[in-house]
Structures are given as C-alpha cells and as structure tokens.
Design a protein around this motif. Structure first.
Motif, PDB file in Angstrom:
ATOM      1  N   LEU A 103      -9.134   0.584  -4.108  1.00  0.00           N
ATOM      2  CA  LEU A 103     -10.405   1.039  -3.392  1.00  0.00           C
ATOM      3  C   LEU A 103     -10.890   2.154  -3.713  1.00  0.00           C
ATOM      4  O   LEU A 103     -10.010   3.077  -3.677  1.00  0.00           O
ATOM      5  N   GLN A 145       0.892  -1.230  -0.067  1.00  0.00           N
ATOM      6  CA  GLN A 145      -0.220   0.081  -0.130  1.00  0.00           C
ATOM      7  C   GLN A 145       0.912   1.140   0.023  1.00  0.00           C
ATOM      8  O   GLN A 145       1.598   1.473   1.269  1.00  0.00           O
ATOM      9  N   LEU A 185     -14.566  -4.673   3.886  1.00  0.00           N
ATOM     10  CA  LEU A 185     -15.501  -3.687   3.158  1.00  0.00           C
ATOM     11  C   LEU A 185     -15.821  -4.605   2.001  1.00  0.00           C
ATOM     12  O   LEU A 185     -17.069  -4.432   1.408  1.00  0.00           O
ATOM     13  N   PHE A 199     -18.411   1.580  -0.770  1.00  0.00           N
ATOM     14  CA  PHE A 199     -16.907   1.378  -1.471  1.00  0.00           C
ATOM     15  C   PHE A 199     -17.123   0.373  -2.574  1.00  0.00           C
ATOM     16  O   PHE A 199     -17.784  -0.557  -2.564  1.00  0.00           O
ATOM     17  N   GLU A 201      -8.070   3.579   9.358  1.00  0.00           N
ATOM     18  CA  GLU A 201      -7.056   2.763   8.751  1.00  0.00           C
ATOM     19  C   GLU A 201      -7.413   1.808   7.567  1.00  0.00           C
ATOM     20  O   GLU A 201      -8.388   0.842   8.275  1.00  0.00           O
ATOM     21  N   TYR A 202      -7.175   1.800   6.602  1.00  0.00           N
ATOM     22  CA  TYR A 202      -7.673   0.774   5.543  1.00  0.00           C
ATOM     23  C   TYR A 202      -6.478  -0.328   5.063  1.00  0.00           C
ATOM     24  O   TYR A 202      -5.338   0.144   4.940  1.00  0.00           O
ATOM     25  N   CYS A 222      -5.451  -3.462   2.705  1.00  0.00           N
ATOM     26  CA  CYS A 222      -5.624  -4.471   1.718  1.00  0.00           C
ATOM     27  C   CYS A 222      -4.822  -5.813   2.092  1.00  0.00           C
ATOM     28  O   CYS A 222      -3.851  -5.839   2.720  1.00  0.00           O
ATOM     29  N   ASP A 227     -15.708   8.054   7.615  1.00  0.00           N
ATOM     30  CA  ASP A 227     -14.826   7.262   6.733  1.00  0.00           C
ATOM     31  C   ASP A 227     -13.329   7.283   7.293  1.00  0.00           C
ATOM     32  O   ASP A 227     -12.535   6.216   6.988  1.00  0.00           O
ATOM     33  N   GLY A 271      -1.157  -0.731   5.683  1.00  0.00           N
ATOM     34  CA  GLY A 271      -2.058   0.152   5.754  1.00  0.00           C
ATOM     35  C   GLY A 271      -1.974   1.665   5.228  1.00  0.00           C
ATOM     36  O   GLY A 271      -1.017   1.947   5.200  1.00  0.00           O
ATOM     37  N   TRP A 300     -10.284  -5.822   1.179  1.00  0.00           N
ATOM     38  CA  TRP A 300     -10.115  -4.501   1.781  1.00  0.00           C
ATOM     39  C   TRP A 300     -11.066  -4.635   3.140  1.00  0.00           C
ATOM     40  O   TRP A 300     -12.197  -4.736   3.140  1.00  0.00           O
ATOM     41  N   TYR A 301     -10.344  -4.411   4.179  1.00  0.00           N
ATOM     42  CA  TYR A 301     -10.649  -4.178   5.597  1.00  0.00           C
ATOM     43  C   TYR A 301     -10.468  -2.668   6.082  1.00  0.00           C
ATOM     44  O   TYR A 301      -9.436  -2.029   5.604  1.00  0.00           O
ATOM     45  N   VAL A 302     -11.345  -2.271   7.026  1.00  0.00           N
ATOM     46  CA  VAL A 302     -11.139  -1.144   7.459  1.00  0.00           C
ATOM     47  C   VAL A 302     -11.132  -1.313   9.201  1.00  0.00           C
ATOM     48  O   VAL A 302     -11.769  -2.045   9.810  1.00  0.00           O
TER      49      VAL A 302
END
Lengths: 112, 117
Positions: free
Chosen positions: B76, B6, B47, B63, B88-89, B91, B85, B110, B35-37
């Motif tokens: 994303l 990322q 997500l 999303f 922290e995102y 992959c 929103d 992240g 993808w997680y948040v």
C-alpha cells in the motif's frame, strides 16, 4: 444509506455466561460474516451466512454459533464464556456469498 | 493454508512524507487482495481491493496498491500522508470468485501508522 449496524456497542459479562450479539447488514446484502479481533491482532473469521445458511466456519469451538434471519440480519451466540473471549466482534456484509465485505463498528465484549 | 504477513508492526512517518506499507501473502494461486483501515475503537473501512486486471489499483483517501505476483506482495502506498491517516492498516486475502468466499477473509496482524508533525 445506512452501513452495517451492530448491537450492543459494548458488553461486560462474567465467565460461564452466555452472550448474543446482533448485526444488521447493508440493505440489499444477503451475506453476513462474523470476525473476532483480539487486542493487537487482525480479525479472525468465525462464520459466514448466506441466504440463511451457514457457508463457512473458521477454527472456533462449538461454543460459538450463529444464525441468519429472513431479513438477513444475524446473531452470534457464545456460550460458557471464557476470559479469552474478550475481544471486538465484527460483523461484515456482502451482496452475495462471495463479494467485497463491508464491516460494522463492532461490539466490544469484556469477560471478567 | 493461506497466510498474510505484514512485516512492520509500527511505522512512523512525518506529515507530508510518502508512505509504503508492506504485505506478503502465501497461497498457491492468486488470491483476492484487500487493504482495510481501522481507526481506534472503530470497525474496518475498505481502502481498496484487487481481483484481477491492472496490477496498480487506486483506492479512497489517495491510497494506491500494487500487486506483484512474482513477489507475492500487495504493498500500500500514499505519496503524501496527512495526520488523519494515523490508524491501523490491515492487509487481507480471500478465496473465491470475487473475494470473501466461504472461508472468509484472512487478515495480517496489522501495521500501526504513526504520523509525526
């Protein structure tokens, strides 16, 4: 439906001690995985258990061990704690050994 | 070994503006992509996910993500971000038939999303 639950939420230990973290999967899920998330990093895979057997293990020392019980709940044990073991420990459950993983809120461990 | 990159550690977006978070993976075959948040002090919320089929996948909270095999990417997107929103995102990729196999998920480091009013 209840999601993945973990206990305790927070824990403080000293170096050299032992810790046990607990996880209950989503009802009907038979697989549990454990992850370690150090501050500022993504989670790292520790173990996966499916039907009470270890199916996978990440690059962690033998101080880390786990087991899964007949009701599919799981424990993560860490022996001889080091300062570097301070992290958020996440548990995830999935229906089968291969499937989308759903995460619990984590246990935050601080080692002093 | 598979890896996830990322490239953006932090991204700042104005509320109402569009968003794109980048994710690149390194693996010989097409992995299973997620993808997680994560909100502060919380666990990870899924997500969206890609296993096969349509390369544009829709997720929760408005999303979407697009899988591009030629670029080994799974970016994303959201057309209009909301202050909620901010988070922290992450992959993640997995081996296995439907993801999350015996090797677990491999996560990127992240992207921290900041929303400006």
């Amino acid at each position: 439906d209840a999601g993945v639950t973990q206990s305790p939420t927070h824990l403080i230990k000293t170096r050299g001690q032992h810790v046990t973290l607990r996880c209950s999967p989503i009802s009907g899920h038979k697989s549990v995985s454990w992850y370690q998330q150090v501050l500022g990093q993504g989670p790292q895979f520790i173990f996966q258990y499916y039907e009470k057997e270890e199916r996978g293990r990440g690059n962690f020392p033998d101080r880390f061990s786990a087991r899964q019980f007949p009701n599919y709940s799981s424990e993560l044990n860490v022996n001889a704690l080091l300062l570097g073991d301070s992290a958020l420990y996440l548990c995830a459950s999935s229906l089968g050994g291969e499937g989308t993983q759903y995460f619990g809120p984590g246990t935050r461990l601080l080692v002093l | 070994a598979q890896s996830v990159t990322q490239p953006d550690i932090h991204i700042t977006v104005s509320e109402g503006a569009s968003l794109e978070l980048r994710c690149n993976y390194s693996y010989g075959a097409t992995p299973y992509l997620f993808w997680y948040v994560q909100s502060p002090g919380q666990g990870l919320q899924l997500l969206l996910k890609y296993f096969s089929g349509d390369t544009l996948v829709q997720g929760i909270k408005g999303f979407e993500a697009e899988f591009k095999r030629s670029q080994s990417s799974f970016n994303l997107r959201k057309p209009s971000v909301h202050w909620s929103d901010a988070a922290e995102y992450f992959c993640a990729v997995a081996l296995g038939i439907s993801g999350g196999g015996a090797d677990g998920l491999t996560f990127g480091k992240g992207t921290h999303l900041i929303i400006q009013p």
